[in-house]
Design a protein around this motif. Structure first.
Motif, PDB file in Angstrom:
ATOM      1  N   ILE A  96      -4.802   2.466   3.861  1.00 36.62           N
ATOM      2  CA  ILE A  96      -4.400   3.881   3.841  1.00 36.62           C
ATOM      3  C   ILE A  96      -2.949   4.074   4.274  1.00 36.62           C
ATOM      4  CG2 ILE A  96      -4.815   6.150   4.887  1.00 36.62           C
ATOM      5  CD1 ILE A  96      -7.786   5.307   5.097  1.00 36.62           C
ATOM      6  N   VAL A  97      -2.567   3.423   5.365  1.00 38.50           N
ATOM      7  CA  VAL A  97      -1.233   3.641   5.938  1.00 38.50           C
ATOM      8  C   VAL A  97      -0.170   2.792   5.248  1.00 38.50           C
ATOM      9  CG1 VAL A  97       0.147   3.505   8.062  1.00 38.50           C
ATOM     10  CG2 VAL A  97      -2.237   4.247   8.170  1.00 38.50           C
ATOM     11  N   ARG A  98      -0.543   1.573   4.864  1.00 35.62           N
ATOM     12  CA  ARG A  98       0.404   0.612   4.275  1.00 35.62           C
ATOM     13  C   ARG A  98       1.684   0.541   5.129  1.00 35.62           C
ATOM     14  NH1 ARG A  98       0.754   2.429  -1.887  1.00 35.62           N
ATOM     15  NH2 ARG A  98       0.681   4.455  -0.859  1.00 35.62           N
ATOM     16  N   PRO A  99       1.552   0.010   6.340  1.00 36.30           N
ATOM     17  CA  PRO A  99       2.696  -0.004   7.273  1.00 36.30           C
ATOM     18  C   PRO A  99       3.941  -0.646   6.677  1.00 36.30           C
ATOM     19  CG  PRO A  99       0.998  -1.584   7.932  1.00 36.30           C
ATOM     20  CD  PRO A  99       0.398  -0.747   6.859  1.00 36.30           C
ATOM     21  N   ARG A 100       5.064   0.026   6.860  1.00 37.69           N
ATOM     22  CA  ARG A 100       6.341  -0.431   6.311  1.00 37.69           C
ATOM     23  C   ARG A 100       7.075  -1.315   7.315  1.00 37.69           C
ATOM     24  NH1 ARG A 100       9.380   3.315   6.672  1.00 37.69           N
ATOM     25  NH2 ARG A 100       8.103   4.956   7.576  1.00 37.69           N
ATOM     26  N   PRO A 101       7.565  -2.464   6.882  1.00 39.50           N
ATOM     27  CA  PRO A 101       8.323  -3.335   7.796  1.00 39.50           C
ATOM     28  C   PRO A 101       9.512  -2.631   8.426  1.00 39.50           C
ATOM     29  CG  PRO A 101       7.760  -4.518   5.783  1.00 39.50           C
ATOM     30  CD  PRO A 101       7.366  -3.080   5.558  1.00 39.50           C
ATOM     31  N   SER A 102      10.112  -1.676   7.696  1.00 38.78           N
ATOM     32  CA  SER A 102      11.291  -0.982   8.217  1.00 38.78           C
ATOM     33  C   SER A 102      10.962  -0.085   9.409  1.00 38.78           C
ATOM     34  CB  SER A 102      11.933  -0.135   7.111  1.00 38.78           C
ATOM     35  OG  SER A 102      11.016   0.843   6.626  1.00 38.78           O
ATOM     36  N   ALA A 103       9.669   0.195   9.627  1.00 37.74           N
ATOM     37  CA  ALA A 103       9.278   1.045  10.753  1.00 37.74           C
ATOM     38  C   ALA A 103       9.285   0.284  12.077  1.00 37.74           C
ATOM     39  CB  ALA A 103       7.892   1.644  10.505  1.00 37.74           C
ATOM     40  N   VAL A 140       7.265   3.689  17.383  1.00 35.02           N
ATOM     41  CA  VAL A 140       6.996   3.387  15.977  1.00 35.02           C
ATOM     42  C   VAL A 140       6.655   4.669  15.233  1.00 35.02           C
ATOM     43  CG1 VAL A 140       5.581   2.069  14.351  1.00 35.02           C
ATOM     44  CG2 VAL A 140       6.150   1.082  16.576  1.00 35.02           C
ATOM     45  N   GLU A 141       7.293   4.870  14.111  1.00 33.58           N
ATOM     46  CA  GLU A 141       7.112   6.093  13.331  1.00 33.58           C
ATOM     47  C   GLU A 141       5.679   6.255  12.830  1.00 33.58           C
ATOM     48  OE1 GLU A 141       8.734   7.799   9.051  1.00 33.58           O
ATOM     49  OE2 GLU A 141       9.908   6.316  10.155  1.00 33.58           O
ATOM     50  N   GLY A 142       5.187   7.505  12.886  1.00 40.42           N
ATOM     51  CA  GLY A 142       3.865   7.805  12.354  1.00 40.42           C
ATOM     52  C   GLY A 142       2.774   6.976  13.012  1.00 40.42           C
ATOM     53  N   ILE A 143       1.828   6.501  12.192  1.00 40.41           N
ATOM     54  CA  ILE A 143       0.764   5.644  12.713  1.00 40.41           C
ATOM     55  C   ILE A 143       0.874   4.238  12.128  1.00 40.41           C
ATOM     56  CG2 ILE A 143      -0.832   7.519  13.263  1.00 40.41           C
ATOM     57  CD1 ILE A 143      -2.295   6.939  10.659  1.00 40.41           C
ATOM     58  N   LEU A 152      -0.366   1.793  14.671  1.00 38.70           N
ATOM     59  CA  LEU A 152      -1.828   1.747  14.768  1.00 38.70           C
ATOM     60  C   LEU A 152      -2.412   0.886  13.660  1.00 38.70           C
ATOM     61  CD1 LEU A 152      -4.414   2.769  16.132  1.00 38.70           C
ATOM     62  CD2 LEU A 152      -4.357   4.726  14.570  1.00 38.70           C
ATOM     63  N   ALA A 153      -1.848   0.998  12.460  1.00 36.20           N
ATOM     64  CA  ALA A 153      -2.343   0.193  11.343  1.00 36.20           C
ATOM     65  C   ALA A 153      -2.161  -1.296  11.617  1.00 36.20           C
ATOM     66  CB  ALA A 153      -1.617   0.591  10.056  1.00 36.20           C
ATOM     67  N   VAL A 154      -1.008  -1.665  12.158  1.00 41.32           N
ATOM     68  CA  VAL A 154      -0.764  -3.075  12.477  1.00 41.32           C
ATOM     69  C   VAL A 154      -1.682  -3.541  13.603  1.00 41.32           C
ATOM     70  CG1 VAL A 154       0.926  -4.690  13.469  1.00 41.32           C
ATOM     71  CG2 VAL A 154       1.610  -3.127  11.650  1.00 41.32           C
ATOM     72  N   SER A 155      -1.857  -2.706  14.621  1.00 45.59           N
ATOM     73  CA  SER A 155      -2.702  -3.107  15.748  1.00 45.59           C
ATOM     74  C   SER A 155      -4.156  -3.261  15.322  1.00 45.59           C
ATOM     75  CB  SER A 155      -2.589  -2.088  16.893  1.00 45.59           C
ATOM     76  OG  SER A 155      -3.198  -0.867  16.565  1.00 45.59           O
ATOM     77  N   MET A 156      -4.660  -2.362  14.474  1.00 40.79           N
ATOM     78  CA  MET A 156      -6.043  -2.478  14.038  1.00 40.79           C
ATOM     79  C   MET A 156      -6.227  -3.640  13.072  1.00 40.79           C
ATOM     80  SD  MET A 156      -7.662  -0.443  15.842  1.00 40.79           S
ATOM     81  CE  MET A 156      -9.140  -1.141  15.132  1.00 40.79           C
ATOM     82  N   GLY A 157      -5.210  -3.915  12.254  1.00 39.25           N
ATOM     83  CA  GLY A 157      -5.281  -5.102  11.404  1.00 39.25           C
ATOM     84  C   GLY A 157      -5.349  -6.367  12.241  1.00 39.25           C
ATOM     85  N   THR A 158      -4.567  -6.399  13.312  1.00 39.85           N
ATOM     86  CA  THR A 158      -4.595  -7.538  14.233  1.00 39.85           C
ATOM     87  C   THR A 158      -5.952  -7.650  14.923  1.00 39.85           C
ATOM     88  OG1 THR A 158      -2.222  -7.293  14.651  1.00 39.85           O
ATOM     89  CG2 THR A 158      -3.487  -8.590  16.239  1.00 39.85           C
ATOM     90  N   ALA A 159      -6.503  -6.500  15.348  1.00 35.58           N
ATOM     91  CA  ALA A 159      -7.810  -6.497  16.007  1.00 35.58           C
ATOM     92  C   ALA A 159      -8.888  -7.034  15.067  1.00 35.58           C
ATOM     93  CB  ALA A 159      -8.169  -5.084  16.463  1.00 35.58           C
TER      94      ALA A 159
END
Length: 295
Positions: free
Chosen positions: A59-66, A173-176, A179-186
């Protein structure tokens, strides 16, 4: 005047977010116990984390630039801590009542509030909470589950770290995206830890149930908490979250039919009072918002 109104509106929104988060957490935990007999305690925790990681990354598709290198690593560390608190708390509520486990786990954020607070009187609150926990566990009755309490205490340590890391990630970190990276790691971490033992017991039906549970906990509450921390001071947020053990006891009574006795009710009241008192002694006065952040 406009600024004051905007601040008040933001605070109300933050309070609603924090309250919604607590309800979602406790209902999700109670419903997760229904999966324990099929995939075990660790499986119920893993299923939620795995789906949460998948859903948020998609859903979030975290951007490396963030991210900077530092904020990315912090987000990953938050993911490991998130997996820890989830696995350990599920293990505790499989052994002790939901309200009791939640009160013990709350010692983590209480400790953070005390350490970051101001004034000598803040050190009174851990003692008040300690009396509350004693009333909840009743060690003098000889029926205390030491292992269950141990899991809850370990979860408390992880929750304290989770609060500090969530605030840091939310601020930087901008937006969420964080959170997307942390939950992917979890999701990855929990799969490595318990996946091999759980995967053979998972059926398609259980996988579908896992999507709904993952939304209840942790996707919705963790998102709400990160956004609420941008609208509230730490003191206000901590005061609201101090009500979580009471929510846990209520949900345990309604959903799991766990009827608390008089000592447990007094114990919960003491833990909640200690949490509110500790939260009001200190912390930030103006939480920063990263440039471009979604608020």
């Amino acid at each position: 005047m406009t600024t004051n109104r905007a601040g008040l509106t933001g605070a109300r929104a933050g309070a609603l977010m924090a309250t919604g988060s607590m309800l979602s957490v406790q209902v999700g935990l109670a419903l997760s116990l229904g999966l324990v007999e099929y995939i075990g305690v660790e499986g119920a925790a893993w299923l939620r984390l795995a789906w949460a990681g998948v859903l948020l990354v998609i859903i979030v598709r975290p951007r490396p630039s963030a991210f900077t290198r530092s904020t990315f690593l912090t987000s990953m560390l938050l993911g490991v801590v998130t997996a820890g608190v989830t696995l350990l708390f599920m293990a505790s509520i499989a052994r002790i009542p939901l309200g009791t486990a939640s009160a013990i786990e709350f010692l983590g954020p209480l400790g953070v509030a005390v350490l970051l607070g101001r004034g000598r009187h803040r050190f009174v609150w851990p003692g008040v909470a300690g009396v509350g926990v004693l009333l909840l566990t009743e060690p003098w009755a000889g029926t205390v589950d030491v292992v269950g309490i141990g899991f809850a205490l370990a979860a408390a340590c992880c929750w304290g770290a989770y609060i500090l890391l969530t605030q840091r990630v939310g601020d930087s970190v901008e937006g969420i995206n964080g959170l997307a990276v942390s939950m992917g790691t979890a999701a990855v971490f929990s799969t490595l830890v318990v996946g091999p033992a759980v995967l053979p017991r998972v059926t398609p039906e259980i996988l579908l149930i896992g999507i709904g549970l993952a939304l209840l906990l942790p996707v919705i509450p963790f998102t709400l908490e990160m956004l609420a921390l941008r609208r509230l001071t730490t003191a206000a947020f901590g005061t609201l979250m101090a009500l979580e053990p009471a929510f846990a006891m209520l949900v345990g009574f309604v959903v799991l039919h766990q009827v608390p006795g008089a000592p447990a009710l007094v114990g919960i009241a003491l833990v909640v009072a200690a949490g509110i008192g500790a939260a009001r002694t200190g912390a930030r006065t103006s939480p920063p918002v990263p440039a471009g952040a979604v608020t």
